[in-house]
Design a protein around this motif. Structure first.
Motif, mmCIF file in Angstrom:
data_model
loop_
_atom_site.group_PDB
_atom_site.id
_atom_site.type_symbol
_atom_site.label_atom_id
_atom_site.label_comp_id
_atom_site.label_asym_id
_atom_site.label_seq_id
_atom_site.Cartn_x
_atom_site.Cartn_y
_atom_site.Cartn_z
ATOM 1 N N SER A 136 0.822 -1.211 0.000
ATOM 2 C CA SER A 136 0.000 0.000 0.000
ATOM 3 C C SER A 136 0.853 1.258 0.000
ATOM 4 C CB SER A 136 -0.902 0.037 1.235
ATOM 5 O OG SER A 136 -1.877 -0.967 1.151
ATOM 6 N N ALA A 137 0.275 2.328 -0.507
ATOM 7 C CA ALA A 137 0.952 3.630 -0.550
ATOM 8 C C ALA A 137 0.808 4.344 0.791
ATOM 9 C CB ALA A 137 0.374 4.471 -1.680
ATOM 10 N N CYS A 138 1.242 3.658 1.851
ATOM 11 C CA CYS A 138 1.194 4.211 3.206
ATOM 12 C C CYS A 138 2.051 3.334 4.099
ATOM 13 C CB CYS A 138 -0.245 4.259 3.722
ATOM 14 S SG CYS A 138 -1.132 2.685 3.642
ATOM 15 N N HIS A 139 2.340 3.834 5.282
ATOM 16 C CA HIS A 139 3.097 3.052 6.258
ATOM 17 C C HIS A 139 2.105 2.252 7.101
ATOM 18 C CE1 HIS A 139 5.439 2.042 9.802
ATOM 19 N NE2 HIS A 139 6.517 2.205 9.042
ATOM 20 N N PRO A 140 2.394 0.989 7.375
ATOM 21 C CA PRO A 140 1.454 0.150 8.126
ATOM 22 C C PRO A 140 1.032 0.717 9.479
ATOM 23 C CG PRO A 140 3.233 -1.183 7.233
ATOM 24 C CD PRO A 140 3.584 0.248 6.960
ATOM 25 N N ALA A 141 1.851 1.570 10.092
ATOM 26 C CA ALA A 141 1.498 2.130 11.397
ATOM 27 C C ALA A 141 0.596 3.355 11.281
ATOM 28 C CB ALA A 141 2.775 2.510 12.164
ATOM 29 N N GLN A 142 0.348 3.833 10.069
ATOM 30 C CA GLN A 142 -0.491 5.029 9.900
ATOM 31 C C GLN A 142 -1.972 4.667 9.986
ATOM 32 O OE1 GLN A 142 1.238 6.352 6.122
ATOM 33 N NE2 GLN A 142 1.956 8.181 7.183
ATOM 34 N N PHE A 143 -2.739 5.564 10.620
ATOM 35 C CA PHE A 143 -4.183 5.366 10.682
ATOM 36 C C PHE A 143 -4.729 5.325 9.257
ATOM 37 C CE2 PHE A 143 -8.492 6.833 10.371
ATOM 38 C CZ PHE A 143 -9.134 6.049 11.316
ATOM 39 N N GLY A 144 -5.581 4.350 8.985
ATOM 40 C CA GLY A 144 -6.226 4.239 7.689
ATOM 41 C C GLY A 144 -5.459 3.406 6.684
ATOM 42 N N CYS A 145 -4.246 2.991 7.008
ATOM 43 C CA CYS A 145 -3.463 2.171 6.089
ATOM 44 C C CYS A 145 -3.991 0.743 6.115
ATOM 45 C CB CYS A 145 -1.984 2.189 6.467
ATOM 46 S SG CYS A 145 -0.930 1.388 5.236
ATOM 47 N N THR A 146 -4.115 0.154 4.959
ATOM 48 C CA THR A 146 -4.489 -1.249 4.853
ATOM 49 C C THR A 146 -3.591 -1.909 3.821
ATOM 50 O OG1 THR A 146 -6.238 -2.842 4.338
ATOM 51 C CG2 THR A 146 -6.301 -0.755 3.138
ATOM 52 N N ASP A 147 -3.213 -3.121 4.092
ATOM 53 C CA ASP A 147 -2.412 -3.887 3.146
ATOM 54 C C ASP A 147 -3.306 -4.810 2.317
ATOM 55 O OD1 ASP A 147 0.258 -4.158 2.218
ATOM 56 O OD2 ASP A 147 0.323 -6.174 3.065
ATOM 57 N N ASP A 148 -4.617 -4.699 2.523
ATOM 58 C CA ASP A 148 -5.587 -5.510 1.788
ATOM 59 C C ASP A 148 -5.875 -4.837 0.449
ATOM 60 O OD1 ASP A 148 -7.426 -7.445 1.112
ATOM 61 O OD2 ASP A 148 -9.045 -6.583 2.318
ATOM 62 N N VAL A 149 -4.877 -4.831 -0.410
ATOM 63 C CA VAL A 149 -4.950 -4.217 -1.743
ATOM 64 C C VAL A 149 -4.335 -5.189 -2.742
ATOM 65 C CG1 VAL A 149 -4.805 -1.859 -0.821
ATOM 66 C CG2 VAL A 149 -2.718 -3.050 -1.509
ATOM 67 N N PRO A 150 -4.586 -4.994 -4.038
ATOM 68 C CA PRO A 150 -3.898 -5.847 -5.014
ATOM 69 C C PRO A 150 -2.389 -5.756 -4.828
ATOM 70 C CG PRO A 150 -5.614 -4.558 -6.087
ATOM 71 C CD PRO A 150 -5.489 -4.041 -4.679
#
Length: 188
Positions: free
Chosen positions: A3-17
């Protein structure tokens, strides 16, 4: 990271293609796209050269030749904002803010730093950025992150590990926001 975010950031999800490392499949896809012998392109970067060169090596293994253009950050940023870089390898620290708005919204809300200018992504991010409801924010950010991953506007690669201090004689706990609170450390 997918994902285009850091895993510790609020709203980040790794549930993406996500896209697995598969050189043989890459060769097949290149041939199907009309590039059986690969192609050449310019790749721009400004830091973490060893990572950029590793990517160039992986691309070369499937027949894609990347010509590296190494610039100072300010020059690269100007070229990126003018749309003069077809592909670039860059990093972002989010100013140690543990919220998707500090990275994803910065780069995908239609500003000069937005490589895609996708109105669907910008609309989802605006919904997340302007809501106080955590559920609405998470849903909006997940929508935007899925678009970014699906369209491969970015291909996130890693997050940094920060090392500030090390000693078995020190009481120190690192924090997710990357700000070392050394004033909280003490000797055992």
């Amino acid at each position: 990271m997918n994902s285009a975010c850091h895993p510790a950031q609020f709203g980040c999800t790794d549930d993406v293609p996500h896209y697995d490392y598969d050189p043989e499949k890459a060769k097949v896809l290149l041939a199907e796209a009309g590039y059986p012998d690969g192609f050449e392109f310019d790749l721009y970067g400004y830091r973490e050269r060893e990572f950029t060169e590793a990517v160039i090596g992986d691309l070369a293994a499937v027949g894609i030749q990347a010509k590296l253009n190494w610039l100072q950050y300010s020059s690269l940023l100007e070229a990126v904002q003018k749309g003069e870089t077809p592909v670039n390898h860059m990093t972002w620290g989010s100013s140690s803010i543990a919220d998707v708005a500090a990275i994803t919204s910065h780069f995908f809300s239609g500003s000069a730093d937005d490589p895609a200018k996708d109105p669907r992504t910008a609309k989802a991010l605006q919904r997340g950025d302007t809501s106080l409801d955590p559920k609405v924010r998470k849903e909006a950010y997940a929508e935007a992150l899925n678009i970014i991953a699906e369209e491969v506007y970015w291909l996130p690669m890693f997050t940094y590990a920060k090392y500030y201090v090390f000693s078995n004689d020190l009481n120190f706990t690192p924090t997710a926001d990357e700000i070392p609170r050394l004033y909280e450390a003490s000797w055992k």
